[in-house]
Design a protein around this motif. Structure first.
Motif, PDB file in Angstrom:
ATOM      1  N   ALA A 178      -2.426   6.368   8.668  1.00 25.82           N
ATOM      2  CA  ALA A 178      -2.944   5.122   9.256  1.00 25.82           C
ATOM      3  C   ALA A 178      -2.008   4.542  10.312  1.00 25.82           C
ATOM      4  CB  ALA A 178      -3.180   4.090   8.161  1.00 25.82           C
ATOM      5  N   GLY A 179      -0.748   4.903  10.228  1.00 25.02           N
ATOM      6  CA  GLY A 179       0.224   4.342  11.159  1.00 25.02           C
ATOM      7  C   GLY A 179       0.581   2.906  10.844  1.00 25.02           C
ATOM      8  N   SER A 180       0.325   2.474   9.616  1.00 28.12           N
ATOM      9  CA  SER A 180       0.699   1.128   9.202  1.00 28.12           C
ATOM     10  C   SER A 180       0.896   1.079   7.686  1.00 28.12           C
ATOM     11  CB  SER A 180      -0.335   0.094   9.643  1.00 28.12           C
ATOM     12  OG  SER A 180      -1.591   0.363   9.091  1.00 28.12           O
ATOM     13  N   ALA A 181       1.573   0.042   7.229  1.00 24.40           N
ATOM     14  CA  ALA A 181       1.875  -0.121   5.806  1.00 24.40           C
ATOM     15  C   ALA A 181       0.595  -0.385   5.013  1.00 24.40           C
ATOM     16  CB  ALA A 181       2.851  -1.268   5.596  1.00 24.40           C
ATOM     17  N   ILE A 182       0.635  -0.054   3.742  1.00 27.27           N
ATOM     18  CA  ILE A 182      -0.534  -0.258   2.878  1.00 27.27           C
ATOM     19  C   ILE A 182      -0.940  -1.729   2.841  1.00 27.27           C
ATOM     20  CG2 ILE A 182      -1.330  -0.155   0.474  1.00 27.27           C
ATOM     21  CD1 ILE A 182       0.064   2.574   0.306  1.00 27.27           C
ATOM     22  N   THR A 183       0.034  -2.613   2.745  1.00 27.14           N
ATOM     23  CA  THR A 183      -0.304  -4.045   2.742  1.00 27.14           C
ATOM     24  C   THR A 183      -1.041  -4.423   4.022  1.00 27.14           C
ATOM     25  OG1 THR A 183       1.930  -4.531   3.542  1.00 27.14           O
ATOM     26  CG2 THR A 183       1.541  -4.795   1.191  1.00 27.14           C
ATOM     27  N   ASP A 184      -0.646  -3.840   5.166  1.00 23.23           N
ATOM     28  CA  ASP A 184      -1.324  -4.114   6.436  1.00 23.23           C
ATOM     29  C   ASP A 184      -2.737  -3.532   6.453  1.00 23.23           C
ATOM     30  OD1 ASP A 184       0.917  -5.429   7.374  1.00 23.23           O
ATOM     31  OD2 ASP A 184       1.705  -3.667   8.426  1.00 23.23           O
ATOM     32  N   ILE A 185      -2.901  -2.347   5.864  1.00 19.91           N
ATOM     33  CA  ILE A 185      -4.237  -1.734   5.801  1.00 19.91           C
ATOM     34  C   ILE A 185      -5.169  -2.632   4.995  1.00 19.91           C
ATOM     35  CG2 ILE A 185      -5.584   0.249   4.992  1.00 19.91           C
ATOM     36  CD1 ILE A 185      -2.994   1.943   5.379  1.00 19.91           C
ATOM     37  N   PHE A 186      -4.685  -3.112   3.837  1.00 14.52           N
ATOM     38  CA  PHE A 186      -5.486  -4.020   3.004  1.00 14.52           C
ATOM     39  C   PHE A 186      -5.845  -5.281   3.778  1.00 14.52           C
ATOM     40  CE2 PHE A 186      -4.682  -1.437  -0.650  1.00 14.52           C
ATOM     41  CZ  PHE A 186      -5.524  -1.865  -1.662  1.00 14.52           C
ATOM     42  N   GLU A 187      -4.859  -5.869   4.447  1.00 14.48           N
ATOM     43  CA  GLU A 187      -5.086  -7.137   5.163  1.00 14.48           C
ATOM     44  C   GLU A 187      -6.039  -6.975   6.341  1.00 14.48           C
ATOM     45  OE1 GLU A 187      -1.306  -8.822   6.244  1.00 14.48           O
ATOM     46  OE2 GLU A 187      -0.668  -8.984   4.151  1.00 14.48           O
ATOM     47  N   LYS A 188      -5.852  -5.912   7.114  1.00 18.80           N
ATOM     48  CA  LYS A 188      -6.633  -5.729   8.341  1.00 18.80           C
ATOM     49  C   LYS A 188      -8.003  -5.108   8.102  1.00 18.80           C
ATOM     50  CE  LYS A 188      -2.584  -5.209  11.254  1.00 18.80           C
ATOM     51  NZ  LYS A 188      -1.718  -4.267  11.979  1.00 18.80           N
ATOM     52  N   HIS A 189      -8.090  -4.186   7.136  1.00 19.33           N
ATOM     53  CA  HIS A 189      -9.325  -3.414   6.986  1.00 19.33           C
ATOM     54  C   HIS A 189      -9.994  -3.560   5.624  1.00 19.33           C
ATOM     55  CE1 HIS A 189      -8.316  -1.399  10.750  1.00 19.33           C
ATOM     56  NE2 HIS A 189      -7.119  -1.174  10.269  1.00 19.33           N
ATOM     57  N   GLY A 190      -9.271  -4.078   4.627  1.00 15.74           N
ATOM     58  CA  GLY A 190      -9.840  -4.268   3.300  1.00 15.74           C
ATOM     59  C   GLY A 190      -9.654  -3.066   2.390  1.00 15.74           C
ATOM     60  N   GLU A 191      -9.936  -3.276   1.115  1.00 11.36           N
ATOM     61  CA  GLU A 191      -9.736  -2.230   0.123  1.00 11.36           C
ATOM     62  C   GLU A 191     -10.700  -1.066   0.316  1.00 11.36           C
ATOM     63  OE1 GLU A 191      -9.270  -1.433  -4.677  1.00 11.36           O
ATOM     64  OE2 GLU A 191      -9.845  -3.441  -4.009  1.00 11.36           O
ATOM     65  N   GLY A 230       6.140  -5.103  -1.927  1.00  8.61           N
ATOM     66  CA  GLY A 230       5.326  -4.106  -1.242  1.00  8.61           C
ATOM     67  C   GLY A 230       4.094  -3.666  -2.001  1.00  8.61           C
ATOM     68  N   ARG A 231       3.751  -4.363  -3.067  1.00 11.11           N
ATOM     69  CA  ARG A 231       2.573  -3.994  -3.861  1.00 11.11           C
ATOM     70  C   ARG A 231       1.541  -5.108  -3.720  1.00 11.11           C
ATOM     71  NH1 ARG A 231       3.845   0.212  -7.536  1.00 11.11           N
ATOM     72  NH2 ARG A 231       6.069   0.582  -7.728  1.00 11.11           N
ATOM     73  N   PRO A 232       0.484  -4.854  -2.934  1.00 18.61           N
ATOM     74  CA  PRO A 232      -0.481  -5.921  -2.655  1.00 18.61           C
ATOM     75  C   PRO A 232      -1.162  -6.479  -3.899  1.00 18.61           C
ATOM     76  CG  PRO A 232      -1.201  -3.823  -1.688  1.00 18.61           C
ATOM     77  CD  PRO A 232       0.171  -3.612  -2.240  1.00 18.61           C
ATOM     78  N   LEU A 233      -1.460  -5.646  -4.883  1.00 24.33           N
ATOM     79  CA  LEU A 233      -2.148  -6.150  -6.065  1.00 24.33           C
ATOM     80  C   LEU A 233      -1.235  -7.009  -6.940  1.00 24.33           C
ATOM     81  CD1 LEU A 233      -4.360  -3.079  -7.012  1.00 24.33           C
ATOM     82  CD2 LEU A 233      -5.072  -5.236  -5.989  1.00 24.33           C
ATOM     83  N   VAL A 234       0.059  -6.713  -6.962  1.00 20.01           N
ATOM     84  CA  VAL A 234       1.013  -7.533  -7.727  1.00 20.01           C
ATOM     85  C   VAL A 234       1.010  -8.945  -7.162  1.00 20.01           C
ATOM     86  CG1 VAL A 234       3.447  -7.888  -8.307  1.00 20.01           C
ATOM     87  CG2 VAL A 234       2.496  -5.587  -8.319  1.00 20.01           C
ATOM     88  N   ASN A 235       1.040  -9.020  -5.845  1.00 24.33           N
ATOM     89  CA  ASN A 235       1.099 -10.320  -5.179  1.00 24.33           C
ATOM     90  C   ASN A 235      -0.163 -11.143  -5.405  1.00 24.33           C
ATOM     91  OD1 ASN A 235       3.578  -9.467  -4.171  1.00 24.33           O
ATOM     92  ND2 ASN A 235       2.676  -8.705  -2.284  1.00 24.33           N
ATOM     93  N   SER A 236      -1.313 -10.485  -5.463  1.00 22.92           N
ATOM     94  CA  SER A 236      -2.558 -11.244  -5.541  1.00 22.92           C
ATOM     95  C   SER A 236      -3.057 -11.499  -6.970  1.00 22.92           C
ATOM     96  CB  SER A 236      -3.655 -10.530  -4.736  1.00 22.92           C
ATOM     97  OG  SER A 236      -3.945  -9.276  -5.304  1.00 22.92           O
TER      98      SER A 236
END
Length: 169
Positions: free
Chosen positions: A39-52, A115-121
């Protein structure tokens, strides 16, 4: 692929995957790192920009591509929860190894990992619920289940190597 490691976040997939690959003298492939590279970007960025949903589609493509390679694969915690990924994991001839840990162990390991999007949310209660929700899917594709609580990484790798050796005979 020599082995595929699955399990909830913080169960030890990456740590064990690296050590196991080293012992087998094979490359270690971290599915999340492959997704990030693709993707050329971090997983957190993929979640934020494009969704799960977008992330899971990309994850499936990278999973299929990775299984075709030589090495040891460490998957993401949610990989087996998607029907198309679960099917791939159930159908592969590569041993799928589930690393399990208690909720307390997992919380100790991941509580400070930004760096774990689900932990944060989700928070603690949400993580506990998510872990339990995923349990049946993990078990549905696992060929071997290893409890990682209190076991050294070397002991876990030794147990996996023993299993892999006996699978070939």
């Amino acid at each position: 692929m020599e082995a595929i490691l699955i399990g909830f976040m913080g169960s030890g997939k990456t740590t064990i995957g690296k050590l196991l690959a080293q012992q087998l003298q094979l490359p270690h492939i971290d599915l999340d790192a492959q997704i990030t590279a693709t993707a050329g970007s971090a997983i957190t960025d993929i979640f934020e920009k494009h969704g799960e949903h977008y992330f899971r589609q990309l994850e499936h493509k990278v999973l299929v591509d990775s299984i075709a390679r030589a090495g040891v694969l460490s998957t993401g915690g949610g990989t087996p929860t998607q029907a198309m990924n679960l099917h791939v994991l159930q159908e592969t001839s590569t041993p799928v190894i589930l690393l399990e840990a208690t909720t307390n162990t997992i919380l100790d390991r991941i509580s400070n990992d930004a760096g774990r999007p689900l932990v944060n949310s989700l928070g603690t209660n949400g993580l506990v619920s998510l872990k339990e929700k995923r349990r049946s899917q993990y078990h549905a594709c696992a060929d071997l289940i290893i409890q990682t609580d209190g076991a050294s990484p070397q002991k876990i790798v030794s147990d996996i190597l023993h299993y892999l050796k006996h699978q070939k005979n």
